[in-house]
Design a protein around this motif. Structure first.
Motif, short mmCIF file in Angstrom:
data_model
loop_
_atom_site.label_atom_id
_atom_site.label_comp_id
_atom_site.label_asym_id
_atom_site.label_seq_id
_atom_site.Cartn_x
_atom_site.Cartn_y
_atom_site.Cartn_z
N ARG A 120 39.74 74.94 55.12
CA ARG A 120 38.44 74.06 55.66
C ARG A 120 37.56 75.66 55.93
NH1 ARG A 120 39.94 70.41 60.81
NH2 ARG A 120 41.83 70.00 60.06
N LEU A 126 43.69 70.11 46.43
CA LEU A 126 42.83 70.73 46.65
C LEU A 126 43.11 72.36 46.10
CD1 LEU A 126 42.10 69.20 50.41
CD2 LEU A 126 40.98 69.60 48.28
N MET A 175 38.96 66.65 54.93
CA MET A 175 39.23 67.39 53.62
C MET A 175 39.56 66.52 52.11
SD MET A 175 38.83 70.65 54.19
CE MET A 175 37.36 70.08 54.36
N GLY A 179 28.94 72.71 57.45
CA GLY A 179 29.63 71.62 57.18
C GLY A 179 30.49 71.33 58.32
N THR A 194 31.24 65.95 54.76
CA THR A 194 31.02 67.00 55.88
C THR A 194 30.43 67.40 56.45
OG1 THR A 194 31.09 68.78 53.96
CG2 THR A 194 33.38 67.33 54.40
N SER A 196 28.45 72.25 47.86
CA SER A 196 29.47 72.51 47.14
C SER A 196 30.14 73.48 46.98
CB SER A 196 29.96 71.04 45.80
OG SER A 196 29.33 70.31 45.88
N GLY A 247 33.51 70.89 58.45
CA GLY A 247 35.29 71.26 57.95
C GLY A 247 36.95 70.02 57.87
N ASN A 263 35.13 70.34 48.70
CA ASN A 263 34.52 69.39 49.52
C ASN A 263 33.77 68.53 48.79
OD1 ASN A 263 32.86 71.17 48.58
ND2 ASN A 263 31.88 71.68 50.62
N LEU A 289 37.21 75.28 47.95
CA LEU A 289 38.17 75.06 49.55
C LEU A 289 39.06 76.57 49.29
CD1 LEU A 289 38.05 71.54 50.09
CD2 LEU A 289 36.25 73.93 51.02
N ASP A 327 34.09 75.08 53.56
CA ASP A 327 32.92 74.11 54.13
C ASP A 327 32.15 74.60 55.82
OD1 ASP A 327 32.53 70.75 53.13
OD2 ASP A 327 32.78 71.68 55.51
#
Length: 399
Positions: free
Chosen positions: A152, A364, A165, A160, A380, A385, A162, A375, A388, A155
């Motif tokens: 998280r 991810l 996801m 964002g 978010t 982008s 977070g 992301n 992550l 992001d």
């Protein structure tokens, strides 16, 4: 880190806000995005030792810890995650990579100044904050397998939420050519991914819808004096009658009216919230089954209400996943609140409803390994982008 992108075995790990245990999925992944292919080789849930689970729930409820105690708890959670990663591989060739979401113990969404669209936060507090315990470095050390964790943070650093996801993974695995779908996860907290048909140019969307099982599980523990931790199949709630007046009162809560992007957790829908719900219910003299039915209705009605408020129109299909997808009464009430929409589970479309979230974190991690952003800023609220997760190399890394 390489050229060919194919044939990686990855373990995905997550423990959600229900704190039931660690969901582990061993998957074979090929392709990258549009050609992404997933094969679930094995999946299992590994419960926490009861003392550890109780400590995690206490911390989530705000119990203070010293830094030394926090370090011990962080390592204890990582050890359970590492053991789950090893156990899910038994009988299979060793995995190349682990993706671990960890255990969320605190989540603070971005503050209102950011949500109002300030170009550049001028105070640190305007950024969100989220803490997942079960450090990836220790998982990599104990398993010998390269581990990606702390998904998280990047992001959030890009302003964002977070969370959620998993929408980008849902997009590549579950989007339909002609039907609009919502993929609705019901863990402790509910979150949705809106997948417009591929034939449309509409944007994907996603947000946390509110309580999933969090209030239900807390209520069951309270009403059974700790004898039970959840309402299996919703059987207890199904014996009651929901109080619709209370549900409509609870739906006036600010979170339900806040437009996406948005995220939440036990910090809002936890012990204090349940206590308020019980106080609100007292004048109605509800039975235990009636109270559970009413809280179940809140979960179902808040999901339906969020679709009606924030989507261009109701979806053709809702695909449920997470523990709440096994609650037959909750599923029935959601269908009743979405009469014109077909409600099923991701199982019906070839993706395990029990382990979809763990599968998502395997993907991810795979994307992070290949330097593919993970992301969706439109979900978010992040400014861009980003990659992550943090990579911790394992001694036996073969990826």
């Amino acid at each position: 880190m390489g050229q060919a992108i194919q044939g990686r075995r990855v373990v995905g790990l997550i423990s959600g806000t229900s704190v039931d245990g660690v969901d582990a999925a061993l998957v074979e992944i090929t392709g990258t995005t549009d050609d992404l292919q997933i094969t679930l080789l094995n999946g299992a849930t590994y419960p926490y030792p009861e003392a550890l689970r109780s400590q995690i729930l206490a911390v989530c409820a705000g119990e203070p810890l010293s830094m030394a105690e926090l370090a011990v708890l962080d390592d204890a959670i990582a050890a359970v995650f590492a053991e789950a990663a090893m156990q899910v591989q038994v009988g299979y060739p060793p995995a190349d990579l682990i993706g671990s979401h960890g255990q969320t113990v605190y989540h603070r969404p971005p503050q209102p100044a950011h949500l109002k669209g300030k170009a550049t936060p001028n105070r640190v507090s305007e950024l969100g904050y989220s803490m997942q315990l079960g450090r990836g470095a220790l998982i990599a050390y104990l398993t010998g397998i390269t581990t990606v964790s702390n998904f998280r943070a990047a992001d959030i650093a890009a302003a964002g939420q977070g969370a959620p996801m998993v929408p980008p993974v849902d997009a590549y695995l579950l989007r339909h050519d002609t039907l609009d779908r919502c993929v609705q996860n019901i863990g402790g907290i509910g979150n949705v991914t809106y997948l417009p048909a591929k034939a449309k140019s509409a944007l994907l969307r996603g947000w946390d819808t509110g309580p999933g099982n969090s209030l239900l599980d807390l209520a069951v523990q309270r009403l059974s004096n700790g004898k039970f931790t959840f309402d299996r199949d919703g059987a207890w709630a199904a014996q009651g009658t929901p109080c619709q007046t209370l549900v409509q009162q609870w739906l006036q809560q600010d979170f339900f009216h806040q437009p996406p992007p948005k995220s939440t957790g036990r910090e809002l829908f936890g012990v204090a919230y349940l206590e308020q719900c019980c106080q609100d219910a007292a004048p109605y003299q509800l039975s235990a089954a009636d109270l559970l039915a009413t809280l179940t209705e809140l979960t179902a009605a808040s999901i339906a209400d969020s679709y009606q408020r924030f989507l261009p129109h109701l979806p053709d299909q809702v695909l449920l996943c997470g523990g709440g997808s096994r609650n037959a009464y909750l599923k029935q009430r959601l269908q009743a609140n979405l009469e014109s929409t077909q409600v099923g589970t991701t199982d019906d479309f070839g993706l395990s409803a029990d382990f979809k979230e763990a599968i998502a974190f395997a993907v991810l991690a795979y994307w992070r390994y290949w330097d593919i952003p993970g992301n969706l800023p439109e979900v978010t609220g992040a400014r861009r982008s980003v990659l992550l997760g943090e990579i911790h190399l394992g001694d036996q890394n073969t990826a």
